[in-house]
Design a protein around this motif. Structure first.
Motif, PDB file in Angstrom:
ATOM      1  N   SER A 138       0.839  -1.195   0.000  1.00 28.65           N
ATOM      2  CA  SER A 138       0.000   0.000   0.000  1.00 28.65           C
ATOM      3  C   SER A 138       0.871   1.241   0.000  1.00 28.65           C
ATOM      4  O   SER A 138       1.872   1.309   0.727  1.00 28.65           O
ATOM      5  CB  SER A 138      -0.897   0.040   1.246  1.00 28.65           C
ATOM      6  OG  SER A 138      -1.657  -1.131   1.369  1.00 28.65           O
ATOM      7  N   SER A 170      -2.460  -5.817  -4.684  1.00 29.14           N
ATOM      8  CA  SER A 170      -2.804  -6.987  -3.875  1.00 29.14           C
ATOM      9  C   SER A 170      -2.600  -8.280  -4.642  1.00 29.14           C
ATOM     10  O   SER A 170      -2.880  -8.359  -5.843  1.00 29.14           O
ATOM     11  CB  SER A 170      -4.267  -6.893  -3.425  1.00 29.14           C
ATOM     12  OG  SER A 170      -4.688  -8.093  -2.799  1.00 29.14           O
ATOM     13  N   THR A 176      -8.876 -10.395  -0.237  1.00 29.54           N
ATOM     14  CA  THR A 176     -10.024 -10.284   0.668  1.00 29.54           C
ATOM     15  C   THR A 176      -9.690  -9.476   1.924  1.00 29.54           C
ATOM     16  O   THR A 176     -10.530  -9.374   2.822  1.00 29.54           O
ATOM     17  CB  THR A 176     -10.518 -11.681   1.090  1.00 29.54           C
ATOM     18  OG1 THR A 176      -9.447 -12.376   1.725  1.00 29.54           O
ATOM     19  CG2 THR A 176     -11.007 -12.469  -0.109  1.00 29.54           C
ATOM     20  N   ALA A 177      -8.496  -8.909   1.983  1.00 27.09           N
ATOM     21  CA  ALA A 177      -8.091  -8.142   3.156  1.00 27.09           C
ATOM     22  C   ALA A 177      -8.290  -6.643   2.897  1.00 27.09           C
ATOM     23  O   ALA A 177      -9.395  -6.204   2.592  1.00 27.09           O
ATOM     24  CB  ALA A 177      -6.649  -8.480   3.507  1.00 27.09           C
ATOM     25  N   TYR A 178      -7.241  -5.846   3.003  1.00 27.83           N
ATOM     26  CA  TYR A 178      -7.340  -4.399   2.810  1.00 27.83           C
ATOM     27  C   TYR A 178      -7.909  -4.064   1.430  1.00 27.83           C
ATOM     28  O   TYR A 178      -8.705  -3.133   1.266  1.00 27.83           O
ATOM     29  CB  TYR A 178      -5.956  -3.773   2.996  1.00 27.83           C
ATOM     30  CG  TYR A 178      -5.914  -2.269   3.034  1.00 27.83           C
ATOM     31  CD1 TYR A 178      -7.074  -1.497   3.176  1.00 27.83           C
ATOM     32  CD2 TYR A 178      -4.699  -1.610   2.949  1.00 27.83           C
ATOM     33  CE1 TYR A 178      -7.015  -0.109   3.216  1.00 27.83           C
ATOM     34  CE2 TYR A 178      -4.627  -0.225   2.989  1.00 27.83           C
ATOM     35  CZ  TYR A 178      -5.782   0.519   3.114  1.00 27.83           C
ATOM     36  OH  TYR A 178      -5.719   1.884   3.150  1.00 27.83           O
ATOM     37  N   ASN A 179      -7.515  -4.835   0.426  1.00 25.62           N
ATOM     38  CA  ASN A 179      -8.003  -4.615  -0.932  1.00 25.62           C
ATOM     39  C   ASN A 179      -9.528  -4.631  -1.005  1.00 25.62           C
ATOM     40  O   ASN A 179     -10.152  -3.768  -1.634  1.00 25.62           O
ATOM     41  CB  ASN A 179      -7.420  -5.682  -1.862  1.00 25.62           C
ATOM     42  CG  ASN A 179      -8.010  -5.643  -3.250  1.00 25.62           C
ATOM     43  OD1 ASN A 179      -7.757  -4.721  -4.015  1.00 25.62           O
ATOM     44  ND2 ASN A 179      -8.805  -6.649  -3.579  1.00 25.62           N
ATOM     45  N   LEU A 180     -10.153  -5.598  -0.353  1.00 24.95           N
ATOM     46  CA  LEU A 180     -11.614  -5.686  -0.358  1.00 24.95           C
ATOM     47  C   LEU A 180     -12.229  -4.503   0.385  1.00 24.95           C
ATOM     48  O   LEU A 180     -13.255  -3.951  -0.041  1.00 24.95           O
ATOM     49  CB  LEU A 180     -12.065  -7.007   0.257  1.00 24.95           C
ATOM     50  CG  LEU A 180     -13.574  -7.268   0.285  1.00 24.95           C
ATOM     51  CD1 LEU A 180     -14.170  -7.255  -1.113  1.00 24.95           C
ATOM     52  CD2 LEU A 180     -13.866  -8.590   0.982  1.00 24.95           C
ATOM     53  N   SER A 181     -11.610  -4.088   1.486  1.00 18.56           N
ATOM     54  CA  SER A 181     -12.106  -2.941   2.240  1.00 18.56           C
ATOM     55  C   SER A 181     -12.051  -1.655   1.415  1.00 18.56           C
ATOM     56  O   SER A 181     -12.842  -0.738   1.635  1.00 18.56           O
ATOM     57  CB  SER A 181     -11.289  -2.759   3.527  1.00 18.56           C
ATOM     58  OG  SER A 181     -11.423  -3.885   4.369  1.00 18.56           O
ATOM     59  N   ALA A 182     -11.104  -1.601   0.473  1.00 17.28           N
ATOM     60  CA  ALA A 182     -10.975  -0.437  -0.409  1.00 17.28           C
ATOM     61  C   ALA A 182     -11.803  -0.598  -1.678  1.00 17.28           C
ATOM     62  O   ALA A 182     -11.584   0.113  -2.656  1.00 17.28           O
ATOM     63  CB  ALA A 182      -9.506  -0.221  -0.758  1.00 17.28           C
ATOM     64  N   ASN A 183     -12.740  -1.563  -1.661  1.00 18.33           N
ATOM     65  CA  ASN A 183     -13.629  -1.837  -2.794  1.00 18.33           C
ATOM     66  C   ASN A 183     -12.901  -2.437  -3.995  1.00 18.33           C
ATOM     67  O   ASN A 183     -13.347  -2.303  -5.136  1.00 18.33           O
ATOM     68  CB  ASN A 183     -14.387  -0.566  -3.225  1.00 18.33           C
ATOM     69  CG  ASN A 183     -15.321  -0.052  -2.146  1.00 18.33           C
ATOM     70  OD1 ASN A 183     -16.045  -0.834  -1.533  1.00 18.33           O
ATOM     71  ND2 ASN A 183     -15.293   1.241  -1.896  1.00 18.33           N
ATOM     72  N   GLU A 272     -16.243 -15.960   0.186  1.00 22.41           N
ATOM     73  CA  GLU A 272     -16.251 -14.565   0.614  1.00 22.41           C
ATOM     74  C   GLU A 272     -17.077 -13.697  -0.328  1.00 22.41           C
ATOM     75  O   GLU A 272     -17.687 -12.702   0.083  1.00 22.41           O
ATOM     76  CB  GLU A 272     -14.812 -14.030   0.701  1.00 22.41           C
ATOM     77  CG  GLU A 272     -14.685 -12.661   1.318  1.00 22.41           C
ATOM     78  CD  GLU A 272     -15.016 -12.636   2.795  1.00 22.41           C
ATOM     79  OE1 GLU A 272     -15.407 -11.559   3.287  1.00 22.41           O
ATOM     80  OE2 GLU A 272     -14.895 -13.681   3.467  1.00 22.41           O
ATOM     81  N   ASP A 277     -23.265  -9.555   5.165  1.00 25.73           N
ATOM     82  CA  ASP A 277     -23.189  -9.123   6.578  1.00 25.73           C
ATOM     83  C   ASP A 277     -24.581  -8.819   7.131  1.00 25.73           C
ATOM     84  O   ASP A 277     -25.468  -8.408   6.400  1.00 25.73           O
ATOM     85  CB  ASP A 277     -22.314  -7.894   6.700  1.00 25.73           C
ATOM     86  CG  ASP A 277     -20.862  -8.209   6.343  1.00 25.73           C
ATOM     87  OD1 ASP A 277     -20.475  -9.376   6.499  1.00 25.73           O
ATOM     88  OD2 ASP A 277     -20.155  -7.285   5.899  1.00 25.73           O
TER      89      ASP A 277
END
Length: 277
Positions: A138, A170, A176-183, A272, A277
């Motif tokens: 990142s 990524s 599925t980690a920070y990358n997913l959180s950043a869409n 995933e 959720d």
């Protein structure tokens, strides 16, 4: 400090399947849950230090698994890693069960190979640093000023000026980690792709990232670095005041994660995408 047990070689008799891994290390994070599991499991068999092991059982969460994998890369001794979740998410881990026989679970486990990112970073003062990342690299703004980054893929500049909080590259394992959180997109483990994902982009406003073949080199050059300083974070290692980073995949340092039957990392990545959720 990590915890490990070293004992004499196992004198018990095992069948051919149980001898798949004769020398196994046991390591645990410092958290109370991991240390409790360590205390319960260490008597199940004889353990060896990591530098002598054919495989390693890792007690903790995803962060500690990444820490252990990086340790093996630094030691240049890469062995299969079987994680048991004593953390939070445990995406890279197996279910913990102190009643199960660890040796038998280890022998029945199936492996999945992942390759880390190879990173060359140059700071504003001209120093060159070599790093690796199993999940992602990142680039993140250090101050209130937005970052401005030139994005080159292969031999062509693809974005002359990306303005925002930063950008990340990524691997499939880290998608599925920070990358997913950043869409960013979730990548199948065998896709041979990398995700290039902007972090809170302001310009180009409609650019949402790219999925790239992992043989292509990605170069990220920081614009106006004195006014808009940027840090590079490779998994858990941070380097500040970056001028430029180059990223590609390192197939020569492949790592093997072990999972219980039916619980592979590939299946978790697919699942995933259907999680609600």
């Amino acid at each position: 400090m990590d915890t490990a047990i070293s004992m004499d070689a196992d004198g018990g008799s095992h069948d051919a399947a149980i001898n798949r891994f004769e020398k196994v290390a046991l390591v645990a994070s410092e958290t109370p849950r991991a240390q409790e599991a360590f205390s319960k499991l260490y008597s199940q068999r004889d353990w060896v230090p990591l530098h002598e092991a054919d495989a390693v059982v890792v007690l903790g969460g995803d962060g500690f698994m990444l820490h252990t994998l990086h340790n093996m890369l630094d030691m240049r001794r890469i062995v299969p890693a079987y994680g048991m979740n004593r953390g939070t998410v445990g995406f890279l881990m197996n279910r913990y069960d102190n009643r199960a026989n660890v040796t038998r679970r280890l022998e029945k486990a199936r492996g999945k190979t992942i390759s880390p990112l190879r990173i060359t970073a140059v700071t504003q003062d001209g120093e060159m640093h070599k790093m690796c990342a199993i999940n992602e690299l990142s680039l993140l703004r250090e101050t209130r000023q937005t970052a401005k980054i030139e994005v080159t893929v292969g031999s062509r500049v693809r974005i002359e000026e990306l303005v925002g909080d930063g950008v990340l590259v990524s691997t499939p394992a880290g998608s599925t980690a920070y990358n997913l959180s950043a869409n960013g997109p979730i990548l199948p483990l065998d896709s041979s792709m990398l995700a290039l994902t902007p972090i809170s982009p302001f310009r180009p406003r409609r650019w949402r990232g790219a999925i790239l073949p992992d043989e292509m080199r990605i170069t990220l050059r920081v614009l106006e670095p004195a006014k808009r300083p940027v840090a590079a974070v490779a998994d858990q290692k941070e380097l500040r005041d970056i001028a430029e980073v180059s990223v590609d995949i390192d197939h020569s340092s492949a790592l093997e994660l072990l999972f219980d039957p039916g619980q592979s990392l590939a299946e978790r990545i697919v699942s995933e995408q259907f999680a609600v959720d």
